[in-house]
Design a protein around this motif. Structure first.
Motif, PDB file in Angstrom:
ATOM      1  N   LEU A 661      -8.672  -8.448   9.868  1.00  0.00           N
ATOM      2  CA  LEU A 661      -7.850  -7.407  10.647  1.00  0.00           C
ATOM      3  C   LEU A 661      -8.316  -7.183  11.923  1.00  0.00           C
ATOM      4  N   ASP A 662      -7.347  -6.860  12.961  1.00  0.00           N
ATOM      5  CA  ASP A 662      -7.728  -6.761  14.355  1.00  0.00           C
ATOM      6  C   ASP A 662      -7.816  -5.374  14.596  1.00  0.00           C
ATOM      7  N   PRO A 663      -9.138  -5.131  15.262  1.00  0.00           N
ATOM      8  CA  PRO A 663      -9.491  -3.614  15.439  1.00  0.00           C
ATOM      9  C   PRO A 663      -8.854  -2.820  16.558  1.00  0.00           C
ATOM     10  N   ASP A 664      -8.114  -3.658  17.546  1.00  0.00           N
ATOM     11  CA  ASP A 664      -7.313  -3.201  18.474  1.00  0.00           C
ATOM     12  C   ASP A 664      -5.959  -2.632  18.128  1.00  0.00           C
ATOM     13  N   ASP A 668      -2.845   1.417   9.867  1.00  0.00           N
ATOM     14  CA  ASP A 668      -1.744   1.530   8.877  1.00  0.00           C
ATOM     15  C   ASP A 668      -0.647   0.829   9.532  1.00  0.00           C
ATOM     16  N   ARG A 669      -0.760  -0.061  10.677  1.00  0.00           N
ATOM     17  CA  ARG A 669       0.278  -0.674  11.418  1.00  0.00           C
ATOM     18  C   ARG A 669       0.172  -2.189  10.885  1.00  0.00           C
ATOM     19  N   GLN A 670      -0.939  -2.471  10.177  1.00  0.00           N
ATOM     20  CA  GLN A 670      -1.187  -3.987   9.751  1.00  0.00           C
ATOM     21  C   GLN A 670      -0.669  -4.125   8.301  1.00  0.00           C
ATOM     22  N   PRO A 701      14.318  -7.870  -5.672  1.00  0.00           N
ATOM     23  CA  PRO A 701      14.218  -9.428  -4.451  1.00  0.00           C
ATOM     24  C   PRO A 701      14.076  -8.780  -3.224  1.00  0.00           C
ATOM     25  N   ASP A 702      14.792  -7.710  -2.705  1.00  0.00           N
ATOM     26  CA  ASP A 702      15.001  -7.265  -1.589  1.00  0.00           C
ATOM     27  C   ASP A 702      13.900  -6.024  -1.220  1.00  0.00           C
ATOM     28  N   LEU A 703      13.154  -5.635  -2.303  1.00  0.00           N
ATOM     29  CA  LEU A 703      12.298  -4.391  -1.773  1.00  0.00           C
ATOM     30  C   LEU A 703      10.924  -4.831  -2.236  1.00  0.00           C
ATOM     31  N   ALA A 704      10.579  -6.286  -1.674  1.00  0.00           N
ATOM     32  CA  ALA A 704       9.381  -6.736  -2.077  1.00  0.00           C
ATOM     33  C   ALA A 704       8.071  -5.784  -1.228  1.00  0.00           C
ATOM     34  N   PRO A 705       7.209  -5.139  -1.899  1.00  0.00           N
ATOM     35  CA  PRO A 705       6.141  -4.255  -1.300  1.00  0.00           C
ATOM     36  C   PRO A 705       5.465  -5.090  -0.509  1.00  0.00           C
ATOM     37  N   ASP A 706       4.962  -4.219   0.752  1.00  0.00           N
ATOM     38  CA  ASP A 706       4.105  -4.691   1.847  1.00  0.00           C
ATOM     39  C   ASP A 706       2.652  -4.069   1.342  1.00  0.00           C
ATOM     40  N   TRP A 707       1.573  -4.711   1.685  1.00  0.00           N
ATOM     41  CA  TRP A 707       0.184  -4.286   1.282  1.00  0.00           C
ATOM     42  C   TRP A 707      -0.432  -3.883   2.822  1.00  0.00           C
ATOM     43  N   THR A 708      -0.936  -2.781   2.740  1.00  0.00           N
ATOM     44  CA  THR A 708      -2.046  -2.559   3.868  1.00  0.00           C
ATOM     45  C   THR A 708      -3.334  -3.140   3.523  1.00  0.00           C
ATOM     46  N   PRO A 709      -3.790  -4.228   4.220  1.00  0.00           N
ATOM     47  CA  PRO A 709      -5.136  -4.952   3.918  1.00  0.00           C
ATOM     48  C   PRO A 709      -6.424  -3.951   3.991  1.00  0.00           C
ATOM     49  N   ARG A 710      -7.299  -4.347   3.228  1.00  0.00           N
ATOM     50  CA  ARG A 710      -8.675  -3.693   3.255  1.00  0.00           C
ATOM     51  C   ARG A 710      -9.617  -4.647   3.236  1.00  0.00           C
ATOM     52  N   PRO A 711     -10.703  -4.545   3.886  1.00  0.00           N
ATOM     53  CA  PRO A 711     -11.921  -5.538   3.824  1.00  0.00           C
ATOM     54  C   PRO A 711     -12.175  -5.831   2.384  1.00  0.00           C
ATOM     55  N   GLY A 712     -12.488  -7.211   2.178  1.00  0.00           N
ATOM     56  CA  GLY A 712     -13.177  -7.697   0.763  1.00  0.00           C
ATOM     57  C   GLY A 712     -12.386  -8.700   0.339  1.00  0.00           C
ATOM     58  N   SER A 713     -12.631  -9.019  -0.962  1.00  0.00           N
ATOM     59  CA  SER A 713     -11.750  -9.877  -1.725  1.00  0.00           C
ATOM     60  C   SER A 713     -10.876  -9.452  -2.681  1.00  0.00           C
ATOM     61  N   HIS A 714      -9.619  -9.802  -2.698  1.00  0.00           N
ATOM     62  CA  HIS A 714      -8.774  -9.356  -3.615  1.00  0.00           C
ATOM     63  C   HIS A 714      -8.003 -10.267  -4.376  1.00  0.00           C
ATOM     64  N   VAL A 715      -7.446  -9.936  -5.548  1.00  0.00           N
ATOM     65  CA  VAL A 715      -6.646 -10.694  -6.322  1.00  0.00           C
ATOM     66  C   VAL A 715      -5.386 -10.000  -6.625  1.00  0.00           C
ATOM     67  N   PHE A 716      -4.000 -10.933  -6.319  1.00  0.00           N
ATOM     68  CA  PHE A 716      -2.872 -10.350  -6.674  1.00  0.00           C
ATOM     69  C   PHE A 716      -2.481 -11.137  -7.849  1.00  0.00           C
ATOM     70  N   GLU A 717      -1.605 -10.453  -8.853  1.00  0.00           N
ATOM     71  CA  GLU A 717      -1.172 -11.218 -10.132  1.00  0.00           C
ATOM     72  C   GLU A 717       0.337 -10.672 -10.151  1.00  0.00           C
ATOM     73  N   LEU A 718       1.094 -11.595 -10.770  1.00  0.00           N
ATOM     74  CA  LEU A 718       2.259 -11.337 -11.262  1.00  0.00           C
ATOM     75  C   LEU A 718       2.166 -11.278 -12.719  1.00  0.00           C
ATOM     76  N   ARG A 719       2.925 -10.521 -13.625  1.00  0.00           N
ATOM     77  CA  ARG A 719       2.732 -10.234 -14.746  1.00  0.00           C
ATOM     78  C   ARG A 719       4.063  -9.990 -15.662  1.00  0.00           C
ATOM     79  N   GLY A 735     -13.350  -8.485   8.480  1.00  0.00           N
ATOM     80  CA  GLY A 735     -13.736  -7.479   9.917  1.00  0.00           C
ATOM     81  C   GLY A 735     -12.982  -6.218   9.583  1.00  0.00           C
ATOM     82  N   GLY A 736     -12.350  -5.705  10.717  1.00  0.00           N
ATOM     83  CA  GLY A 736     -11.740  -4.412  10.469  1.00  0.00           C
ATOM     84  C   GLY A 736     -12.635  -3.333  10.429  1.00  0.00           C
TER      85      GLY A 736
END
Length: 756
Positions: A661-664, A668-670, A701-719, A735-736
């Motif tokens: 993450l860029d602290p500058d 909420d814009r990342q 397919p045209d409404l894929a969600p964007d994610w606001t990243p947060r520090p740490g380790s995360h797992v995305f899944e498709l079910r 960072g961040g």
């Protein structure tokens, strides 16, 4: 002082002066002959044949002069000019100024000598010369007769007069005058009438006017005399020539002429300076300083004009330079060579055809050729053009396509012709970076590191090459996989060059067929572009990182042409790709090569078989494809399609992605883009889960969600609808640090405030 002492001193002055030697020449003749080298004078034809300009001359295959290259900096000499090519006005002015009885005496002007001796002894003390043109020429021909720092001694003066008489006995007056005009020093480093007229007066010697001739003539008397002296002498000579009106404005005229002493030679051809230098350094000049090359004079002019014209069109885009190389496939001869854009360049003396630049996508044909030869791929094999993350040692390497779009499953033919990056990286995973690096070195490319250094980025041209070496490497493909170095010693009409087999003829032919396929490259370049010619050509473009370098290299059955476009400083270009930058020049050069006929395509090798192929799910239209040996098959489909499955997978983010993450930038814009795709890499609707929890609703397919990243380790899944995991991707966010808890991302739900 007694009258007798005065008389003795005057006699001594007369004897010591050059003209006074005439009085004792007859008595001293035997001694003089002993001082002059034998034989003297040399033969006129030999003197003329021994003349060497200070420039080497680069000649085209038809004998036309293309370039002059300064090689001798002791003086500046032009060509030897016959008397018929020298202005009559100059001949007249020189004779009147230096030796008005030139056509009457036999080498020594006795009347002038006696007059000068009398003036020296009893006159006003001003020395008056009586050295004839023949005497001056004798001194030019024999270094022993030249004036030293303290002037000539008595014996030298006697020798010079004897040599002049000997010269007159063997040479005609016309030969003496011609040699004198060609050997005399005029001003500064200018020697010879050709250098004088083409530099100082910027014209041919035959066109010198009377005023120019008068100035030139007085320069002989004092080559480095100051401006007022030259103006005074020039005006006096013009009066003697019967043109006193020419004295008006003579000072300004003389000053302007003197200011051009160090300018470039008038109308000197400057079509191939870098190639002339390369051949000179390679020792290709003959004893006369002539460099006979294989350059085609018309083709060279075409290449130079094409570079200048297209760079003018690209003005304002950061493009200021270009280079062109044209090679004969059979002999390895260089037919055209442009090292820079000349006046448009910021570094015109730099040879950009031999400068190290990043190769970009131009290395892909060599990679695919290896994969074909190793039977790892066919031209119809399907490659996955979707995001991929690779361990790059220092982090995750995630290649992208030029247009930042992915095409799903594509054939190797489409991947190469359309220059797709991800399929090339997947192909290198099959071949191996070390193997490709070794092959590139064998092709003559100047790689200085092994494959481990470049890693998988080598598939996208992270190595540095030169245009000359790259064009010659492509020539190996044009020769059916047979590599041979550029033939610097080739002469016009040279025969075929022996080489080393690096690719099979079959693989090289298929690579050429893929690069010549207009429909296959339409995805990236369209059907109508400068890559398209009215005859068979195989062509590949390339753009280096940050758009610093732009390449276009291709071949026909007879020639290989390479073009580089960029700038000397290595700065990024703006909105310039291979198609708009280098390819228009490449196209113009090939048009000139085949202006009068249409060449045939290279014949298909007997071991290449043709087979009609179809692709599963209509990925590509059915077509006739070409295969090596027994690798042919009729149907190609992705593995999942063969199994009757079409499970979605995570296309973005790639498993193992590491974010910082860029602290500058406000948190909420990342954003991180999420995208699911089917087995054909087409976007699909999917159930997303993040760290085991549902991530919003089912998105189309045209409404894929964007994610606001947060520090740490995360797992995305498709079910799927039953909760079964279809695909998984791990993401690490670093960072961040945020100032307050309120500024930290509050949640992961795509519908939370501030996340869209």
């Amino acid at each position: 002082m007694e009258p007798w002492d005065r008389m003795r001193r005057r006699v001594r002055r007369a004897v010591a002066s050059l003209p006074g030697l005439a009085l004792i020449l007859a008595l001293a003749a035997p001694l003089a002959r002993a001082q002059v080298p034998v034989p003297f004078p040399p033969d006129y034809a030999a003197v003329r044949a021994d003349w060497r300009p200070s420039d080497a001359r680069l000649l085209a295959s038809d004998g036309r002069e293309l370039q002059r290259l300064r090689t001798d900096f002791s003086s500046r000499r032009g060509d030897w000019l016959p008397l018929a090519e020298v202005s009559v006005a100059l001949q007249r002015a020189v004779v009147l100024s230096e030796d008005r009885r030139f056509y009457e005496h036999g080498g020594v002007d006795w009347l002038a000598s006696a007059s000068a001796a009398w003036s020296s002894a009893w006159g006003d003390g001003v020395r008056r010369g009586a050295s004839t043109l023949s005497m001056q020429l004798a001194a030019l021909l024999d270094p022993g007769l030249r004036r030293g720092p303290g002037g000539r001694d008595v014996l030298q003066k006697i020798d010079q007069m004897w040599a002049a008489r000997a010269l007159e006995s063997r040479w005609s007056k016309a030969e003496i005058l011609e040699a004198y005009l060609n050997l005399a020093a005029w001003r500064g480093e200018l020697v010879g009438v050709d250098a004088l007229s083409r530099v100082m007066f910027q014209k041919h010697a035959a066109g010198l006017t009377l005023r120019e001739a008068a100035l030139a003539a007085v320069l002989l008397r004092g080559p480095n005399a100051p401006l007022p002296t030259l103006v005074q002498r020039g005006c006096a000579l013009l009066r003697e020539l019967g043109r006193p009106g020419e004295c008006r404005g003579l000072r300004d005229f003389t000053q302007a002429a003197l200011s051009r002493v160090h300018q470039a030679r008038f109308d000197a051809p400057a079509l191939a300076p870098h190639w002339a230098r390369l051949l000179w350094d390679a020792g290709q000049a003959d004893a006369r300083g002539e460099i006979r090359s294989t350059l085609d004079s018309v083709l060279q002019e075409t290449a130079v004009r094409a570079v200048r014209r297209h760079l003018e069109e690209l003005r304002g885009t950061g493009v200021t330079d270009a280079a062109v190389v044209v090679l004969d496939n059979r002999s390895g001869a260089v037919l055209a060579y442009v090292g820079s854009s000349g006046a448009l360049s910021e570094a015109a003396d730099v040879d950009h055809a031999r400068a190290i630049r990043q190769a970009g996508s131009t290395l892909k044909p060599f990679l695919y050729g290896m994969a074909l030869d190793q039977r790892r791929l066919t031209a119809a094999s399907l490659l996955d053009d979707s995001p991929v993350g690779l361990d790059g040692g220092g982090g995750l390497y995630v290649p992208d396509n030029y247009d930042h779009r992915f095409g799903g499953w594509v054939s190797a033919r489409t991947a190469l012709a359309s220059s797709l990056n991800v399929p090339a990286v997947r192909t290198l995973m099959l071949v191996g970076p070390d193997a490709l690096a070794g092959r590139l070195v064998a092709l003559g490319l100047p790689l200085t590191r092994g494959g481990d250094y470049y890693g998988y980025s080598l598939a996208l041209g992270s190595a540095d090459v030169t245009l000359l070496s790259l064009t010659n490497a492509y020539r190996a493909l044009a020769r059916g996989g047979d590599y041979a170095p550029v033939n610097l010693k080739a002469r016009p009409g040279a025969g075929p060059q022996a080489g080393t087999r690096l690719y099979s003829p079959e693989a090289a032919w298929i690579i050429g067929d893929m690069l010549a396929d207009r429909p296959a490259r339409a995805r990236t370049f369209g059907l109508d572009s400068p890559l398209t010619t009215r005859f068979w050509t195989a062509v590949k473009t390339g753009t280096s990182r940050d758009m610093r370098d732009n390449w276009c290299v291709g071949w026909s059955a007879d020639y290989t042409v390479g073009v580089w476009v960029g700038n000397s400083a290595g700065a990024s270009m703006r909105n310039v790709s291979g198609v708009s930058g280098a390819c228009p020049i490449w196209h113009d050069v090939f048009d000139r090569l085949y202006r009068d006929h249409v060449p045939a395509a290279p014949p298909r090798p007997a071991e290449v078989t043709a087979q009609t192929v179809v692709f599963g799910q209509g990925l590509e239209p059915a077509r006739v494809e070409y295969f090596l040996g027994d690798t042919a098959q009729a149907r190609f489909a992705p593995p999942a399609m063969r199994a009757g499955q079409g499970s979605p997978r995570i296309a973005e983010p790639v498993d193992g992605t590491i974010l910082a993450l860029d602290p500058d930038i406000p948190w909420d814009r990342q954003r991180l883009r999420l995208r699911a795709a089917d087995a054909g890499s087409r976007p699909v609707a999917a159930h997303w889960f993040l760290d085991g929890e549902p991530y919003g609703r089912v998105h189309g397919p045209d409404l894929a969600p964007d994610w606001t990243p947060r520090p740490g380790s995360h797992v995305f899944e498709l079910r799927d609808a039953r909760g079964s995991v279809l695909d998984r991707a791990r993401v690490v966010v670093r960072g961040g640090r945020f100032a307050t808890g309120a500024e930290r991302p509050a949640g992961n739900h795509p519908d939370a405030p501030g996340t869209h």
